[in-house]
Design an enzyme around this catalytic site. Structure first.
Site, PDB file in Angstrom:
ATOM      1  N   LYS A  90      77.260  60.085  36.738  1.00  0.00           N
ATOM      2  CA  LYS A  90      78.177  59.167  36.815  1.00  0.00           C
ATOM      3  C   LYS A  90      77.393  57.795  37.255  1.00  0.00           C
ATOM      4  CE  LYS A  90      82.495  57.527  37.457  1.00  0.00           C
ATOM      5  NZ  LYS A  90      82.273  56.441  36.296  1.00  0.00           N
ATOM      6  N   GLN A 111      71.598  54.556  41.652  1.00  0.00           N
ATOM      7  CA  GLN A 111      73.134  55.331  41.534  1.00  0.00           C
ATOM      8  C   GLN A 111      73.253  56.625  42.222  1.00  0.00           C
ATOM      9  OE1 GLN A 111      75.296  53.089  39.375  1.00  0.00           O
ATOM     10  NE2 GLN A 111      76.917  54.266  40.603  1.00  0.00           N
ATOM     11  N   LYS A 114      73.756  55.838  45.995  1.00  0.00           N
ATOM     12  CA  LYS A 114      75.053  55.136  46.279  1.00  0.00           C
ATOM     13  C   LYS A 114      76.092  56.231  46.024  1.00  0.00           C
ATOM     14  CE  LYS A 114      75.447  51.750  43.520  1.00  0.00           C
ATOM     15  NZ  LYS A 114      75.555  50.737  42.700  1.00  0.00           N
ATOM     16  N   LYS A 126      72.934  56.098  34.420  1.00  0.00           N
ATOM     17  CA  LYS A 126      73.129  54.624  33.738  1.00  0.00           C
ATOM     18  C   LYS A 126      72.886  54.581  32.363  1.00  0.00           C
ATOM     19  CE  LYS A 126      74.731  50.701  35.628  1.00  0.00           C
ATOM     20  NZ  LYS A 126      75.329  50.605  36.760  1.00  0.00           N
ATOM     21  N   ASP A 166      79.922  47.846  33.601  1.00  0.00           N
ATOM     22  CA  ASP A 166      78.674  47.158  34.432  1.00  0.00           C
ATOM     23  C   ASP A 166      78.653  45.830  33.772  1.00  0.00           C
ATOM     24  OD1 ASP A 166      76.400  47.501  36.841  1.00  0.00           O
ATOM     25  OD2 ASP A 166      75.447  46.524  34.853  1.00  0.00           O
ATOM     26  N   THR A 210      84.834  46.665  43.604  1.00  0.00           N
ATOM     27  CA  THR A 210      83.416  46.523  44.052  1.00  0.00           C
ATOM     28  C   THR A 210      83.431  45.375  45.251  1.00  0.00           C
ATOM     29  OG1 THR A 210      82.649  47.374  41.820  1.00  0.00           O
ATOM     30  CG2 THR A 210      81.243  46.217  43.260  1.00  0.00           C
ATOM     31  N   ASN A 241      83.123  40.225  37.453  1.00  0.00           N
ATOM     32  CA  ASN A 241      84.029  41.162  37.997  1.00  0.00           C
ATOM     33  C   ASN A 241      83.753  41.195  39.492  1.00  0.00           C
ATOM     34  OD1 ASN A 241      84.215  44.132  39.017  1.00  0.00           O
ATOM     35  ND2 ASN A 241      85.883  43.944  37.630  1.00  0.00           N
ATOM     36  N   SER A 379      86.034  54.628  41.059  1.00  0.00           N
ATOM     37  CA  SER A 379      85.948  55.217  39.901  1.00  0.00           C
ATOM     38  C   SER A 379      86.135  56.817  40.028  1.00  0.00           C
ATOM     39  CB  SER A 379      84.508  55.150  39.423  1.00  0.00           C
ATOM     40  OG  SER A 379      84.535  53.928  38.408  1.00  0.00           O
TER      41      SER A 379
HETATM   42  P1  NDP Z   1      79.851  40.734  34.749  1.00  0.00           P
HETATM   43  O1  NDP Z   1      79.262  40.894  33.669  1.00  0.00           O
HETATM   44  O2  NDP Z   1      81.522  40.820  35.138  1.00  0.00           O
HETATM   45  O3  NDP Z   1      79.348  39.419  35.585  1.00  0.00           O
HETATM   46  C1  NDP Z   1      78.062  39.143  35.690  1.00  0.00           C
HETATM   47  C2  NDP Z   1      77.855  37.861  36.254  1.00  0.00           C
HETATM   48  O4  NDP Z   1      76.354  37.644  36.479  1.00  0.00           O
HETATM   49  C3  NDP Z   1      78.078  36.782  35.011  1.00  0.00           C
HETATM   50  O5  NDP Z   1      78.760  35.687  35.896  1.00  0.00           O
HETATM   51  C4  NDP Z   1      76.843  36.267  34.633  1.00  0.00           C
HETATM   52  O6  NDP Z   1      76.636  35.127  34.032  1.00  0.00           O
HETATM   53  C5  NDP Z   1      75.890  36.557  35.691  1.00  0.00           C
HETATM   54  N1  NDP Z   1      74.512  37.115  35.283  1.00  0.00           N
HETATM   55  C6  NDP Z   1      74.160  38.203  34.465  1.00  0.00           C
HETATM   56  N2  NDP Z   1      72.962  38.225  33.977  1.00  0.00           N
HETATM   57  C7  NDP Z   1      72.394  37.124  34.810  1.00  0.00           C
HETATM   58  C8  NDP Z   1      71.204  36.689  34.803  1.00  0.00           C
HETATM   59  N3  NDP Z   1      69.891  37.222  34.222  1.00  0.00           N
HETATM   60  N4  NDP Z   1      70.943  35.731  35.688  1.00  0.00           N
HETATM   61  C9  NDP Z   1      71.674  35.042  36.195  1.00  0.00           C
HETATM   62  N5  NDP Z   1      73.109  35.289  36.262  1.00  0.00           N
HETATM   63  C10 NDP Z   1      73.623  36.539  35.452  1.00  0.00           C
HETATM   64  O7  NDP Z   1      79.251  41.938  35.806  1.00  0.00           O
HETATM   65  P2  NDP Z   1      79.569  42.627  37.076  1.00  0.00           P
HETATM   66  O8  NDP Z   1      80.433  41.536  37.974  1.00  0.00           O
HETATM   67  O9  NDP Z   1      80.483  43.875  36.697  1.00  0.00           O
HETATM   68  O10 NDP Z   1      78.438  42.861  37.793  1.00  0.00           O
HETATM   69  C11 NDP Z   1      77.467  42.155  38.647  1.00  0.00           C
HETATM   70  C12 NDP Z   1      76.560  42.859  39.636  1.00  0.00           C
HETATM   71  O11 NDP Z   1      77.041  43.756  40.236  1.00  0.00           O
HETATM   72  C13 NDP Z   1      75.426  43.735  38.737  1.00  0.00           C
HETATM   73  O12 NDP Z   1      74.123  43.889  39.242  1.00  0.00           O
HETATM   74  C14 NDP Z   1      76.081  45.033  38.737  1.00  0.00           C
HETATM   75  O13 NDP Z   1      75.053  46.079  38.449  1.00  0.00           O
HETATM   76  C15 NDP Z   1      76.845  45.199  40.085  1.00  0.00           C
HETATM   77  N6  NDP Z   1      77.896  46.206  40.032  1.00  0.00           N
HETATM   78  C16 NDP Z   1      78.765  46.160  39.503  1.00  0.00           C
HETATM   79  C17 NDP Z   1      80.086  47.023  39.643  1.00  0.00           C
HETATM   80  C18 NDP Z   1      81.301  47.023  39.000  1.00  0.00           C
HETATM   81  O14 NDP Z   1      82.088  47.698  39.267  1.00  0.00           O
HETATM   82  N7  NDP Z   1      81.483  46.102  38.031  1.00  0.00           N
HETATM   83  C19 NDP Z   1      79.800  48.170  40.644  1.00  0.00           C
HETATM   84  C20 NDP Z   1      78.640  48.207  41.577  1.00  0.00           C
HETATM   85  C21 NDP Z   1      77.692  47.153  41.195  1.00  0.00           C
HETATM   86  P3  NDP Z   1      77.602  34.411  32.884  1.00  0.00           P
HETATM   87  O15 NDP Z   1      78.764  34.025  33.328  1.00  0.00           O
HETATM   88  O16 NDP Z   1      76.702  33.353  32.548  1.00  0.00           O
HETATM   89  O17 NDP Z   1      77.595  35.409  31.939  1.00  0.00           O
END
Ligand code: NDP
Length: 447
Positions: A90, A111, A114, A126, A166, A210, A241, A379
């Site tokens: 997962k 993961q 976690k 992943k 993600d 999250t 997100n 999830s």
């Molecule tokens: P999203 O794609 O919804 O958003 C990602 C955000 O991070 C965007 O604002 C993006 O910028 C920014 N970003 C992405 N890459 C970079 C980078 N290299 N440098 C600076 N900013 C960056 O992703 P999530 O919110 O889902 O995920 C965010 C984090 O949380 C990740 O580490 C993910 O692994 C972790 N996570 C997510 C979960 C989930 O349920 N979604 C669960 C557990 C962990 P821009 O707006 O410019 O695109």
């Protein structure tokens, strides 16, 4: 400890050019000394640490798709099925140009622990692609998702491997991926993916889970120090997100969000992000509103090219974007800026050097594998609802999420007490998550 050092050297030799993966393994294994010392003979005989650091399997494939102009593009697709000792694989799918095997192996490895902490039966995995969704049209995203699933479908299943979203993979992408899976398999197996739309088996609260879970976890940590979210200032990174869910919950609990960020810069809200602005974040992304326009619309400033760290005083720093956002250099300013907590909502957002620095300054770190576990936990609850053919209410899911986050804190706390770790939540989370998986692997024999 010699055994751990030897294993880490061997893993480094076997995985050259995978810095993110080696960073994650080093961070976890270096903190396992107390539990490994107690079980050294058994773990050594079973080569447990060596086996745990090698994925069960890694699938790598070509993803060919056509853009709206009819041009064919080729991307790399992957699924890393890391460990299924305690349940089906997962873990999410990431679509971002920085995706490579090192990144996916670090995410899959994290993961495992976690998912173990959630107390739900889920193994670690992943996947994703180096595809960049930025600037693509809806039909291009659909074309890519369909091509990606045309290979992935043969490796996943509700009892085998259950992907989710993600970075770059949200509700829209999961919908297209599920549609293609259903078309190929000819059966309505909606337990195969999580993060689905509500009308086809998704769970209420999954989009918020999250971010909400991360704040529920922080509340537990703060409560243990007679502290709370109300009246505190939060510097967040990200605009996706996770940042959205966290911002909504912080504001609801009386905290103030002063920053958000994107890859292009930082948004600063001196008086705090208004509720209606937090609510508008997802729609602003789908409507193509720029960060600068968003900041202006809600009384904030946009600082082009800046990262949110080290600029403003805040009680809590909350990385919600990507890995290694907080380096030793930025962490060095936190004490001066009055930061008391770093709540890791993104995966591995802090380098190992920065973690050591934060620890030495007495700043509490809420580790990602605990703090952001609420997403995968809901999830898991989505999978339960799909199996039962039932849909739980928002309140039911939210209550279960709260209990899971409380339980995660309790497990970490008890590991900290049992192994005299003080308030080292990073080590406590690693040991608590590891123990359950290690016990299951030992019980299941060598394979
Ligand atoms: P999203 O794609 O919804 O958003 C990602 C955000 O991070 C965007 O604002 C993006 O910028 C920014 N970003 C992405 N890459 C970079 C980078 N290299 N440098 C600076 N900013 C960056 O992703 P999530 O919110 O889902 O995920 C965010 C984090 O949380 C990740 O580490 C993910 O692994 C972790 N996570 C997510 C979960 C989930 O349920 N979604 C669960 C557990 C962990 P821009 O707006 O410019 O695109």
């Amino acid at each position: 400890m010699q055994y751990i050092d030897n294993v880490l050297s061997k893993i480094a030799e076997q995985n050259p050019n995978q810095p993110e993966f080696l960073q994650a393994v080093t961070e976890v294994y270096s903190s396992l000394t107390p539990i490994v010392s107690e079980n050294e003979k058994v773990y050594k005989e079973a080569a447990l640490l060596e086996r745990l650091a090698e994925p069960d399997r890694t699938v790598s494939f070509r993803v060919s798709w056509k853009d709206d102009g009819g041009n064919v593009h080729v991307n790399k697709g992957y699924r890393v099925q890391f460990n299924n000792a305690i349940g089906p694989y997962k873990g999410g799918l990431r679509f971002h140009p920085s995706v490579n095997l090192s990144v996916l192996k670090f995410l899959g490895f994290e993961q495992i622990f976690k998912n173990s902490l959630t107390t739900l039966p889920m193994g670690g995995a992943k996947g994703g692609s180096d595809f960049d969704p930025k600037g693509k049209t809806d039909s291009e995203i659909m074309s890519f998702c369909q091509s990606f699933m045309t290979e992935l479908y043969r490796h996943i299943g509700q009892f085998t491997d259950v992907p989710a979203g993600d970075i770059g993979v949200g509700g829209r992408e999961i919908g297209y991926l599920f549609g293609q899976y259903k078309r190929i398999c000819g059966a309505y197996e909606n337990g195969v993916l999580t993060g689905k739309g509500l009308s086809f088996g998704g769970s209420l609260i999954r989009p918020e889970a999250t971010g909400f879970g991360s704040i529920y976890f922080l509340e537990e940590v703060m409560a243990s120090r007679s502290d709370g979210v109300k009246g505190k200032t939060f510097a967040l990174s990200g605009f996706g997100n996770v940042a959205w869910g966290a911002a909504l919950k912080i504001i609801a609990l009386g905290g103030k969000v002063i920053t958000l960020s994107g890859q292009d810069g930082t948004l600063y809200f001196k008086n705090g992000l208004p509720t209606e602005a937090a609510e508008y974040m997802p729609a602003s992304r789908t409507n193509g509103v720029t960060k600068e326009e968003f900041a202006k619309k809600f009384g904030g400033e946009f600082l082009a090219g800046k990262k949110p760290w080290g600029l403003f005083g805040a009680d809590v720093c909350m990385p919600c974007a990507t890995q290694n956002e907080i380096t030793a250099e930025t962490a060095g300013s936190f004490s001066r800026l009055g930061v008391k907590y770093v709540n890791e909502a993104a995966n591995m957002p802090t380098t190992n050097e920065a973690l050591a620095l934060l620890k030495s300054q007495g700043i509490v770190v809420c580790p990602a594998k605990a703090s952001n576990a609420g997403g995968v936990a809901v999830s898991g609850l989505e999978m339960s609802q799909n199996s039962e053919r039932l849909c739980w209410t928002k309140e039911e899911v939210d209550d279960k999420l709260k209990n899971i986050m409380k339980n995660i804190y309790a497990q970490i706390n008890s590991a900290c007490e049992r192994y005299s770790l003080g308030f080292d939540l990073v080590a406590g989370a690693n040991i608590a998550g590891f123990k359950k998986v290690a016990d299951a692997m030992l019980a299941q024999g060598i394979y």
